[in-house]
Design a protein around this motif. Structure first.
Motif, mmCIF file in Angstrom:
data_model
loop_
_atom_site.group_PDB
_atom_site.id
_atom_site.type_symbol
_atom_site.label_atom_id
_atom_site.label_comp_id
_atom_site.label_asym_id
_atom_site.label_seq_id
_atom_site.Cartn_x
_atom_site.Cartn_y
_atom_site.Cartn_z
ATOM 1 N N VAL A 1 18.144 -55.572 63.249
ATOM 2 C CA VAL A 1 17.653 -54.474 64.059
ATOM 3 C C VAL A 1 16.549 -54.954 64.988
ATOM 4 N N CYS A 2 16.512 -54.432 66.203
ATOM 5 C CA CYS A 2 15.461 -54.784 67.158
ATOM 6 C C CYS A 2 14.209 -53.960 66.868
ATOM 7 N N PRO A 3 13.027 -54.507 67.080
ATOM 8 C CA PRO A 3 11.791 -53.740 66.862
ATOM 9 C C PRO A 3 11.698 -52.566 67.823
ATOM 10 N N ARG A 4 10.811 -51.634 67.521
ATOM 11 C CA ARG A 4 10.619 -50.461 68.363
ATOM 12 C C ARG A 4 10.130 -50.889 69.739
ATOM 13 N N GLY A 5 10.686 -50.293 70.763
ATOM 14 C CA GLY A 5 10.328 -50.640 72.131
ATOM 15 C C GLY A 5 11.153 -51.764 72.703
ATOM 16 N N GLN A 6 12.169 -52.238 71.956
ATOM 17 C CA GLN A 6 13.050 -53.293 72.438
ATOM 18 C C GLN A 6 14.503 -52.856 72.275
ATOM 19 N N ARG B 1 6.482 -46.740 79.497
ATOM 20 C CA ARG B 1 7.566 -47.707 79.693
ATOM 21 C C ARG B 1 8.759 -47.270 78.867
ATOM 22 N N SER B 2 9.936 -47.563 79.346
ATOM 23 C CA SER B 2 11.123 -47.052 78.680
ATOM 24 C C SER B 2 12.272 -48.029 78.836
ATOM 25 N N SER C 1 26.404 -43.562 73.769
ATOM 26 C CA SER C 1 26.219 -44.156 72.441
ATOM 27 C C SER C 1 24.810 -44.701 72.243
ATOM 28 N N ASP C 2 24.052 -44.911 73.319
ATOM 29 C CA ASP C 2 22.674 -45.381 73.175
ATOM 30 C C ASP C 2 21.820 -44.402 72.383
ATOM 31 N N VAL D 1 17.076 -45.889 73.545
ATOM 32 C CA VAL D 1 16.651 -45.147 74.736
ATOM 33 C C VAL D 1 15.144 -44.912 74.703
ATOM 34 N N TYR D 2 14.427 -45.789 74.048
ATOM 35 C CA TYR D 2 12.969 -45.667 73.902
ATOM 36 C C TYR D 2 12.319 -45.298 75.229
ATOM 37 N N PRO D 3 11.374 -44.304 75.226
ATOM 38 C CA PRO D 3 10.986 -43.426 74.122
ATOM 39 C C PRO D 3 11.555 -42.018 74.277
ATOM 40 N N LEU D 4 12.655 -41.880 75.006
ATOM 41 C CA LEU D 4 13.167 -40.550 75.352
ATOM 42 C C LEU D 4 13.571 -39.741 74.132
ATOM 43 N N TYR D 5 13.883 -40.401 73.039
ATOM 44 C CA TYR D 5 14.324 -39.688 71.837
ATOM 45 C C TYR D 5 13.134 -39.202 71.014
#
Length: 354
Positions: free
Chosen positions: A76-81, A161-162, A169-170, A193-197
């Motif tokens: 899994v990718c870290p948050r923001g990536q 930043r986003s 599917s994102d 879709v960081y950070p829209l969710y």
């Protein structure tokens, strides 16, 4: 006999092709692997890194030494990536585009519109506190939006930043966790879709906290025209619709992202028609009888304009701006046709045989 003849002809053709290839001048075969000894040729060992499975699984960059990057295991990718085309987790450094901001504005408007609706619904016709409660709800949602943006990365700035939204599917990465052996699941769920969710959940939480801090004290002091049980009903309603909005964002966030412009247009048209019909507005002069009707009309026009801008995205101003001239069209159409669809007139004409 026929099979022997075909096998013999195939073998003769192969021998002839082999002889031509061996006779090519200057031709050098690696490791002595000529067509004559192809069966004895051993390929060189190649260090191939295992492929990263899954649509949203990626390798985290552990270290960077000049132009050489060291990667970790697939996961899994870290948050923001989010992953790039090479399945490498890269930090999202972009900014939300115009459509992303319009989506966030729509999600921010939902609790505000619901606040106003229930305040008007439970305030009563003789209550003088409705306007102040409307302003307080606007203050609560505005303050919650500002605090949410300030706490988002980069902290202390209204800019965020986003990651760029590429497809539906994102929004639902939890549905694309791979199972290489059909037994063990590699969990690669992250916010692509960081950070829209998640920013919507944070905003709703601050809206709820600010409402619980400010509204009860205000209502208790100014809502003197209401009964003891009625004055807090707009707050109780918010305690119901905030969980509903949270579940709606959690389950249908991706669908809302692509459908919200059309939802705005349809709902604003329906609610405007219902309001004008319930208020028995048939002529333009009926709108001038009460200022509240004009406020409701202009509010719906703003929603019409917001929906049109969200659909067109204003990519081409010379083509999209004229579409805003359609904003008053539904109300004008209603006023021009209301007298022909009045129920009493239809019943009277039916009774007279017309």
């Amino acid at each position: 006999m026929g099979q022997r003849d075909r096998a013999g002809s195939a073998g003769g053709a192969w021998m002839a092709l082999r002889g031509l290839l061996e006779a090519v001048p200057g031709r050098e075969w690696p490791n002595g692997a000529s067509p004559g000894n192809a069966a004895r040729a051993v390929p060189a060992a190649v260090d191939i890194q295992p492929a990263c499975l899954g649509l949203y699984c990626g390798r985290t960059v552990l270290a960077v030494n000049g132009s050489v990057e060291t990667y970790g295991d697939c996961g899994v990718c870290p948050r923001g990536q989010r992953t790039d085309d090479n399945k490498i987790c890269r930090e999202c450094l972009g900014s939300p585009d115009r459509y992303d901001w319009l989506y966030l504005g729509f999600m921010a408007m939902l609790p505000l519109v619901l606040h106003w609706f229930f305040i008007e619904w439970y305030s009563g016709k003789k209550s003088s506190s409705a306007l102040l409660q409307h302003l307080t709800a606007l203050l609560e949602c505005s303050a919650a939006a500002v605090v949410t943006l300030l706490l988002s990365d980069p902290v202390g700035s209204l800019h965020i930043r986003s990651c760029r939204v590429k497809k539906l599917s994102d929004w639902y990465t939890m549905l694309y966790n791979p199972s290489p052996d059909y037994i063990t699941t590699v969990h690669c769920t992250h916010e692509a879709v960081y950070p829209l969710y998640t920013i919507v959940f944070i905003y709703y939480a601050f809206c709820l906290v600010l409402m619980m801090l400010l509204r009860p004290l205000l209502v208790k002091k100014i809502a003197c025209g209401l009964g003891r049980s009625d004055r807090f009903k707009s707050i109780y309603a918010a305690l119901y619709f905030f969980p509903i909005l949270t579940v709606l964002q959690a389950v249908g966030g991706g669908l809302l992202y692509y459908a919200f412009p059309y939802i705005i247009l349809v709902l604003s048209l329906v609610t405007l028609a219902v309001y004008l019909s319930a208020s028995e507005v048939e002529f333009f002069k009926d709108l001038l009888v009460r200022k509240k009707r004009l406020v409701v009309l202009f509010s719906h026009w703003l929603l019409h304009a917001y929906g049109i801008i969200s659909i067109s995205k204003l990519d081409k101003l010379e083509q999209d701006l004229p579409l805003l001239a359609l904003v008053p069209a539904p109300a004008l159409f209603y006023l021009m046709t209301a007298k022909y669809t009045e129920p009493s007139r239809i019943l009277s004409e039916g009774g007279n045989g017309h």
